[in-house]
Design a protein around this motif. Structure first.
Motif, PDB file in Angstrom:
ATOM      1  N   ARG A   1       0.809  -1.215   0.000  1.00  0.00           N
ATOM      2  CA  ARG A   1       0.000   0.000   0.000  1.00  0.00           C
ATOM      3  C   ARG A   1       0.845   1.268   0.000  1.00  0.00           C
ATOM      4  O   ARG A   1       0.563   2.224  -0.740  1.00  0.00           O
ATOM      5  N   ASP A   2       1.905   1.295   0.844  1.00  0.00           N
ATOM      6  CA  ASP A   2       2.664   2.524   1.022  1.00  0.00           C
ATOM      7  C   ASP A   2       3.838   2.650   0.056  1.00  0.00           C
ATOM      8  O   ASP A   2       4.159   3.767  -0.379  1.00  0.00           O
ATOM      9  N   LEU A   3       4.497   1.529  -0.257  1.00  0.00           N
ATOM     10  CA  LEU A   3       5.674   1.586  -1.113  1.00  0.00           C
ATOM     11  C   LEU A   3       5.392   1.089  -2.530  1.00  0.00           C
ATOM     12  O   LEU A   3       6.301   1.134  -3.377  1.00  0.00           O
ATOM     13  N   LYS A   4       4.166   0.614  -2.758  1.00  0.00           N
ATOM     14  CA  LYS A   4       3.757   0.129  -4.076  1.00  0.00           C
ATOM     15  C   LYS A   4       4.592  -1.052  -4.544  1.00  0.00           C
ATOM     16  O   LYS A   4       4.807  -1.261  -5.740  1.00  0.00           O
ATOM     17  N   TRP A   5       5.085  -1.831  -3.561  1.00  0.00           N
ATOM     18  CA  TRP A   5       5.793  -3.052  -3.895  1.00  0.00           C
ATOM     19  C   TRP A   5       4.781  -4.186  -4.018  1.00  0.00           C
ATOM     20  O   TRP A   5       3.684  -4.135  -3.480  1.00  0.00           O
ATOM     21  N   LYS A   6       5.175  -5.238  -4.683  1.00  0.00           N
ATOM     22  CA  LYS A   6       4.292  -6.385  -4.832  1.00  0.00           C
ATOM     23  C   LYS A   6       4.422  -7.375  -3.673  1.00  0.00           C
ATOM     24  O   LYS A   6       3.648  -8.323  -3.589  1.00  0.00           O
ATOM     25  N   LEU A   7       5.374  -7.159  -2.830  1.00  0.00           N
ATOM     26  CA  LEU A   7       5.571  -8.075  -1.699  1.00  0.00           C
ATOM     27  C   LEU A   7       4.550  -7.776  -0.599  1.00  0.00           C
ATOM     28  O   LEU A   7       4.428  -6.632  -0.152  1.00  0.00           O
TER      29      LEU A   7
ATOM     30  N   TYR B   1      16.349   2.418  26.929  1.00  0.00           N
ATOM     31  CA  TYR B   1      15.634   2.495  25.664  1.00  0.00           C
ATOM     32  C   TYR B   1      15.296   1.088  25.170  1.00  0.00           C
ATOM     33  O   TYR B   1      15.896   0.086  25.574  1.00  0.00           O
ATOM     34  N   LEU B   2      14.341   1.054  24.280  1.00  0.00           N
ATOM     35  CA  LEU B   2      13.867  -0.200  23.715  1.00  0.00           C
ATOM     36  C   LEU B   2      13.652  -0.013  22.216  1.00  0.00           C
ATOM     37  O   LEU B   2      13.060   0.983  21.794  1.00  0.00           O
ATOM     38  N   VAL B   3      14.142  -0.946  21.420  1.00  0.00           N
ATOM     39  CA  VAL B   3      13.952  -0.925  19.966  1.00  0.00           C
ATOM     40  C   VAL B   3      13.444  -2.297  19.531  1.00  0.00           C
ATOM     41  O   VAL B   3      14.059  -3.319  19.860  1.00  0.00           O
ATOM     42  N   ASN B   4      12.324  -2.302  18.831  1.00  0.00           N
ATOM     43  CA  ASN B   4      11.763  -3.541  18.294  1.00  0.00           C
ATOM     44  C   ASN B   4      11.491  -3.375  16.802  1.00  0.00           C
ATOM     45  O   ASN B   4      11.032  -2.311  16.362  1.00  0.00           O
ATOM     46  N   GLN B   5      11.756  -4.426  16.036  1.00  0.00           N
ATOM     47  CA  GLN B   5      11.463  -4.438  14.607  1.00  0.00           C
ATOM     48  C   GLN B   5      10.750  -5.745  14.267  1.00  0.00           C
ATOM     49  O   GLN B   5      11.229  -6.834  14.598  1.00  0.00           O
ATOM     50  N   LYS B   6       9.588  -5.621  13.606  1.00  0.00           N
ATOM     51  CA  LYS B   6       8.804  -6.803  13.267  1.00  0.00           C
ATOM     52  C   LYS B   6       8.420  -6.758  11.797  1.00  0.00           C
ATOM     53  O   LYS B   6       8.041  -5.710  11.267  1.00  0.00           O
ATOM     54  N   PHE B   7       8.517  -7.936  11.124  1.00  0.00           N
ATOM     55  CA  PHE B   7       8.084  -8.091   9.739  1.00  0.00           C
ATOM     56  C   PHE B   7       7.080  -9.239   9.671  1.00  0.00           C
ATOM     57  O   PHE B   7       7.326 -10.322  10.208  1.00  0.00           O
ATOM     58  N   ASP B   8       5.951  -8.970   9.006  1.00  0.00           N
ATOM     59  CA  ASP B   8       4.940 -10.004   8.775  1.00  0.00           C
ATOM     60  C   ASP B   8       4.769 -10.184   7.259  1.00  0.00           C
ATOM     61  O   ASP B   8       4.662  -9.193   6.517  1.00  0.00           O
ATOM     62  N   TYR B   9       4.704 -11.447   6.856  1.00  0.00           N
ATOM     63  CA  TYR B   9       4.546 -11.744   5.426  1.00  0.00           C
ATOM     64  C   TYR B   9       3.175 -12.388   5.211  1.00  0.00           C
ATOM     65  O   TYR B   9       2.945 -13.552   5.564  1.00  0.00           O
ATOM     66  N   ALA B  10       2.244 -11.586   4.673  1.00  0.00           N
ATOM     67  CA  ALA B  10       0.918 -12.063   4.240  1.00  0.00           C
ATOM     68  C   ALA B  10       0.207 -12.883   5.317  1.00  0.00           C
ATOM     69  O   ALA B  10      -0.489 -13.848   5.006  1.00  0.00           O
ATOM     70  N   ASN B  11       0.374 -12.535   6.553  1.00  0.00           N
ATOM     71  CA  ASN B  11      -0.246 -13.274   7.656  1.00  0.00           C
ATOM     72  C   ASN B  11       0.121 -14.753   7.665  1.00  0.00           C
ATOM     73  O   ASN B  11      -0.592 -15.582   8.236  1.00  0.00           O
ATOM     74  N   LEU B  12       1.234 -15.067   7.022  1.00  0.00           N
ATOM     75  CA  LEU B  12       1.676 -16.454   6.941  1.00  0.00           C
ATOM     76  C   LEU B  12       2.821 -16.730   7.908  1.00  0.00           C
ATOM     77  O   LEU B  12       2.809 -17.715   8.642  1.00  0.00           O
ATOM     78  N   PHE B  13       3.807 -15.859   7.923  1.00  0.00           N
ATOM     79  CA  PHE B  13       4.902 -16.013   8.878  1.00  0.00           C
ATOM     80  C   PHE B  13       5.477 -14.634   9.168  1.00  0.00           C
ATOM     81  O   PHE B  13       5.192 -13.643   8.484  1.00  0.00           O
ATOM     82  N   GLY B  14       6.287 -14.569  10.195  1.00  0.00           N
ATOM     83  CA  GLY B  14       6.879 -13.299  10.584  1.00  0.00           C
ATOM     84  C   GLY B  14       8.066 -13.479  11.500  1.00  0.00           C
ATOM     85  O   GLY B  14       8.263 -14.556  12.088  1.00  0.00           O
TER      86      GLY B  14
END
Length: 335
Positions: free
Chosen positions: A229-235, A290-303
């Motif tokens: 939606r935001d970057l217009k990528w197909k991933l 301080y606290l830093v978290n980074q999360k990636f989700d792929y199509a609600n399949l895995f993350g």
């Protein structure tokens, strides 16, 4: 069935003499509503209980939850609780069993009248002159207890949605509790049994004050991206990044004072005692980091998610190095 023992004297139902009907009264009122960009929930409650043995317990609670949307994207919320409780029941935990009311009742022969009072209107210490025990109604006459708790709980939240992707959030919490515990043993030297009763016979006052305060401040920033939606990528990837600063402080103070030796007339204070002792304790604890978290989700399949937290602590003195804790996790949705 015939009784095991029979007496020529009148007998008494000790459990009926000792226990009384206990009542519980509970009242509450709540008001909720909203007007424009403001919503609120205000409540008050009262709990009043009597002990089946001795004393009462009363608790009052006031609460207010108010939220307001200052302008589009910015909301503020305040949550307040005020709590007061008073307990005069004085449980027997940690005390000598000779002052246990139930123990004295169950151990008394059936011909003993627990409600008997001498000519001065005072309950008797004990029916057996050779016993070091104390009957319950004598204890309730010459010993009083009060445990009072006051608590203030306040939380404030400010949330600002700068854009559909960027959000700032601030939370502050304050929790202050004050405990006041008081135990008083009246002077018994002028009774008809001046050398019997609750020790010390010339009276004692024990007071304990505890103040405990906990504060927490948390500032967070969230960046959420949808690659399609935001970057217009197909991933079909969603990304969530959190950066936060956390500060916490705990303050503790306690004061214990004991006075011994009082007359039969007030005032009954620590200063008016024949002798007194006291001790206090102060402690403070601060931690921040301080606290830093980074999360990636792929199509609600895995993350996958990774993060790191780094904190300084006053427990290790000034100039101490921070403690750093990395973390990582992953998931895969089968169905």
């Amino acid at each position: 069935a015939l009784p095991i023992y029979s007496y020529k004297e009148k007998t008494y139902d000790h459990l009926k003499q000792y226990y009384r009907t206990a009542y519980t009264h509970q009242h509450s009122v709540n008001v909720t509503g909203a007007a424009g960009n403001v919503d609120y929930a205000i409540g008050a409650s009262l709990l009043d209980q009597t002990s089946p043995v001795n004393g009462t317990y009363k608790k009052k609670n006031l609460s207010a939850n108010v939220g307001v949307e200052v302008f589009k994207g910015l909301t503020l919320r305040s949550n307040t609780q005020l709590i007061n409780s008073k307990n005069t029941t004085a449980g027997v935990n940690g005390r000598s069993s000779i002052y246990s009311g139930v123990g004295g009742v169950l151990g008394a022969p059936a011909y003993v009248d627990l409600n008997f009072k001498n000519t001065a209107g005072i309950p008797v210490v004990h029916y057996d002159r050779n016993s070091n025990g104390v009957l319950p109604f004598y204890t309730y006459k010459f010993q009083s207890n009060l445990a009072e708790t006051n608590r203030v709980i306040q939380s404030i939240n400010a949330n600002y949605k700068f854009s559909k992707n960027l959000e700032f959030d601030y939370k502050y919490g304050y929790d202050h509790t004050r405990f006041d515990n008081k135990e008083f043993i009246a002077n018994q030297t002028t009774t008809k049994t001046p050398n019997r009763g609750i020790d010390p016979f010339d009276g004692k006052l024990a007071q304990e004050l505890i103040k405990h305060t906990v504060q927490n401040s948390l500032l967070s920033a969230y960046l959420r991206l949808d690659f399609q939606r935001d970057l217009k990528w197909k991933l079909p990837i969603q990304s969530t990044t959190q950066v936060a600063y956390d500060w916490r402080k705990e303050d503790f103070y306690s004061l214990t004072a004991t006075g011994s030796g009082y007359g039969v007339e007030p005032p009954f204070t620590i200063a008016s005692a024949n002798s007194s002792t006291s001790k206090d304790e102060v402690s403070e604890f601060v931690t921040f980091g301080y606290l830093v978290n980074q999360k990636f989700d792929y199509a609600n399949l895995f993350g996958i998610s990774v993060g790191v937290r780094s904190d300084y602590s006053s427990a290790f003195g000034s100039g101490g190095k921070p403690f750093t804790f990395p973390r990582a996790d992953a998931y895969f949705r089968i169905a």
